[in-house]
Scaffold this motif. Sequence first.
Motif, PDB file in Angstrom:
ATOM      1  N   GLU A  38       0.814  -1.216   0.000  1.00 24.20           N
ATOM      2  CA  GLU A  38       0.000   0.000   0.000  1.00 24.20           C
ATOM      3  C   GLU A  38       0.849   1.268   0.000  1.00 24.20           C
ATOM      4  O   GLU A  38       1.636   1.501   0.907  1.00 24.20           O
ATOM      5  CB  GLU A  38      -0.951  -0.031   1.190  1.00 24.20           C
ATOM      6  CG  GLU A  38      -1.961  -1.150   0.997  1.00 24.20           C
ATOM      7  CD  GLU A  38      -2.933  -1.261   2.148  1.00 24.20           C
ATOM      8  OE1 GLU A  38      -3.919  -0.511   2.132  1.00 24.20           O
ATOM      9  OE2 GLU A  38      -2.683  -2.080   3.035  1.00 24.20           O
ATOM     10  N   ILE A  39       0.671   2.058  -1.037  1.00 23.14           N
ATOM     11  CA  ILE A  39       1.490   3.250  -1.228  1.00 23.14           C
ATOM     12  C   ILE A  39       0.924   4.415  -0.419  1.00 23.14           C
ATOM     13  O   ILE A  39      -0.291   4.656  -0.438  1.00 23.14           O
ATOM     14  CB  ILE A  39       1.575   3.581  -2.733  1.00 23.14           C
ATOM     15  CG1 ILE A  39       2.379   2.479  -3.435  1.00 23.14           C
ATOM     16  CG2 ILE A  39       2.210   4.951  -2.975  1.00 23.14           C
ATOM     17  CD1 ILE A  39       2.276   2.487  -4.932  1.00 23.14           C
ATOM     18  N   VAL A  40       1.795   5.090   0.301  1.00 21.31           N
ATOM     19  CA  VAL A  40       1.318   6.154   1.190  1.00 21.31           C
ATOM     20  C   VAL A  40       1.833   7.538   0.791  1.00 21.31           C
ATOM     21  O   VAL A  40       1.352   8.555   1.292  1.00 21.31           O
ATOM     22  CB  VAL A  40       1.710   5.876   2.657  1.00 21.31           C
ATOM     23  CG1 VAL A  40       0.992   4.624   3.151  1.00 21.31           C
ATOM     24  CG2 VAL A  40       3.212   5.701   2.821  1.00 21.31           C
ATOM     25  N   VAL A  63       4.062   1.226   2.874  1.00 17.17           N
ATOM     26  CA  VAL A  63       4.237   0.864   4.276  1.00 17.17           C
ATOM     27  C   VAL A  63       5.504   0.041   4.450  1.00 17.17           C
ATOM     28  O   VAL A  63       6.154   0.070   5.479  1.00 17.17           O
ATOM     29  CB  VAL A  63       3.009   0.059   4.756  1.00 17.17           C
ATOM     30  CG1 VAL A  63       3.058  -0.117   6.258  1.00 17.17           C
ATOM     31  CG2 VAL A  63       1.731   0.761   4.367  1.00 17.17           C
ATOM     32  N   GLU A  89      -2.801   6.297  -3.280  1.00 13.57           N
ATOM     33  CA  GLU A  89      -3.322   4.931  -3.409  1.00 13.57           C
ATOM     34  C   GLU A  89      -3.858   4.639  -4.802  1.00 13.57           C
ATOM     35  O   GLU A  89      -4.100   3.489  -5.169  1.00 13.57           O
ATOM     36  CB  GLU A  89      -4.391   4.649  -2.349  1.00 13.57           C
ATOM     37  CG  GLU A  89      -5.655   5.481  -2.437  1.00 13.57           C
ATOM     38  CD  GLU A  89      -5.560   6.835  -1.707  1.00 13.57           C
ATOM     39  OE1 GLU A  89      -4.423   7.276  -1.379  1.00 13.57           O
ATOM     40  OE2 GLU A  89      -6.622   7.437  -1.486  1.00 13.57           O
ATOM     41  N   ASN A  92      -2.019   2.039  -6.549  1.00 18.00           N
ATOM     42  CA  ASN A  92      -2.370   0.666  -6.201  1.00 18.00           C
ATOM     43  C   ASN A  92      -3.596   0.185  -6.973  1.00 18.00           C
ATOM     44  O   ASN A  92      -3.621  -0.920  -7.494  1.00 18.00           O
ATOM     45  CB  ASN A  92      -2.672   0.527  -4.698  1.00 18.00           C
ATOM     46  CG  ASN A  92      -1.435   0.658  -3.832  1.00 18.00           C
ATOM     47  OD1 ASN A  92      -1.359   1.511  -2.956  1.00 18.00           O
ATOM     48  ND2 ASN A  92      -0.436  -0.177  -4.091  1.00 18.00           N
TER      49      ASN A  92
END
Lengths: 128, 483
Positions: A38-40, A63, A89, A92
């Motif tokens: 998950e890209i933050v 993460v 996100e 993703n």
Amino acid sequence: MSEIREDLRYTENHEWVKIDGTSATVGITDYAQDTLGEIVYVELPEIDAALAQGDEAASIESVKAAAPVYAPIGGTVTGVNENLEDAPEQINSTPYESHIFTLKMDDPADADGLMDADTYAEFVQSSE
Amino acid sequence: MNTPVLFELSRPGRRGYRLPAWDVPKLDVQAVLPEALCADAPPALPELSEIDVTRHYQRLASKSFGVDLGFYPLGSCTMKYNPKVNEETARLSGFAEAHPLQDERTIQGSLKLMHMLITRLCSITGMTWGTLQSMAGAHGEFTGMKLFSAYFHSRGETGRRKLIVPSSSHGTNPASAHLSGFEVVEIPADRRGLVPLASLEPYLNDTLAGIMLTNPNTLGLFEEDILEIAKRIHQAGGLLYYDGANMNAVMGKSRPGDMGFDVIHLNLHKTFSTPHGGGGPGSGPVLVSSRLVPFLPVPDIVQDGETCRFSWDAPQSIGKVSGFYGNFGVLVRALTYILVMGSDGLTHASEMAVLNANYLMHHLKGLYDLPYDRVCKHEFVLSASSLKEDTGTTALDVAKGLIERGIHPPTVYFPLIVAEALMIEPTETETRETLDGFISAMKEIHDLSYGDPEKLKQAPMHTPVRRVDEVGAARNPKVCWNE
């Protein structure tokens, strides 16, 4: 099995490139987003930045890890996807609709070294 | 259950102390200070009784986890036990109450301690002299890179900008090199997990500044070609930096100085048993070969006969790298450890650290993938890739399952060159029973993945806070308690 699109070109660092004349649109592949998790956060390049092929252009934080995005082709940054600042996100959920930046290519011959979809599919399989 | 913060426990007027009546004339602050310096309202500090404050912190302490409470195999971090004798010496009033601005004549013991520590660290690493100023590992790396720069500058070789950093090195290495203005060149590890000699070739020219190596590397593997690497880098005019974070594997066995390194930093909070993590602070002494001694930070500590003093006489020095002389309390603890252990004790510690790691690796490699299957040093890296493919259990799930079983998880998702990485470093002090307990826990988690993977996804069930929303915390951080 991650999605690979026929109409795009690919790098060994799992960037996809869409070439249109002298313009190149760059994002990361489905395989890359799945591996990162998950890209933050996405750090975008500056408009007008001059990049050589292989220069670090952007940075993606998930993460699990922070990963650089390299310029697949040398050129000048003409646009960035600002939506990613508030909604990283999107990479993703729709990696191929969520480009990171666009370049005006210095030398279209740079694109010759990029992989086509079949070659990239083999590359992904061999690195798994 | 969440522990309320002190601000929630606060009640107006509640106090933890009682002051005697005024016995001096009361002064109106606003009358004597300029208006700009006076606050409009008193600071919003929580108001509590002493017992409430004591209970608050005791409650938090009872929920925290540390090496004094359980097994802590956090790879690359060397979370080794901190012997209590270290605390005894650090609390001696001559050390604990010394002030950095005191006259040198009144702190001879502290100066002598620092001098002795540098001497001992040099004999452990085979280096010539060093500084204790750097506050932790990355600060040591930064100091080391400044020394590289100063050295090349003094020789007029300012074109040496390229620093080789292998992909198996610590994540801080490329960051420190970049921050110091060097151009980082990453070279991938080969199938052995080591630096391939051939990959150095393109960089062996007059633009080479040097190489930063973590040895043993983050895969827990000793660089077999280290002497040849050192020779080639030196022949090309470059310098060698040794990240000593993994020194716990090789004390008394091999010395970076003998391998030809020019700069090394040590992590006293790893190898030399001083507190670590939330209990820090750290300390990252930097030691150098003779040709870099002139560039070390000032002040140096010199001993003339029985007397020690600071020396500022170093015209080529890179200057100070900390306000005073480093984290002094940590230095006291580290020297205590070195003296209590003795050289044979330190050697034995490294032997046990390596033995423990290999024991765990041997028993776990049938359950989890072992991408680099070789005898390891003090740590090794497993992968949960097959487990993830078969059952959906990720390295993160394994980590949460370990928390449920009272064990601190290993480092996960690092190093980046291993997918679903679990980086395990048991350290030397753990008993066979503790290691066997860890193996059982890892087997239980493995079996649960195949039997009831959903149960594992729920873990941890019995901790004060269950799975935290790491993604939400990173995307929408809330940094105020009442937000």
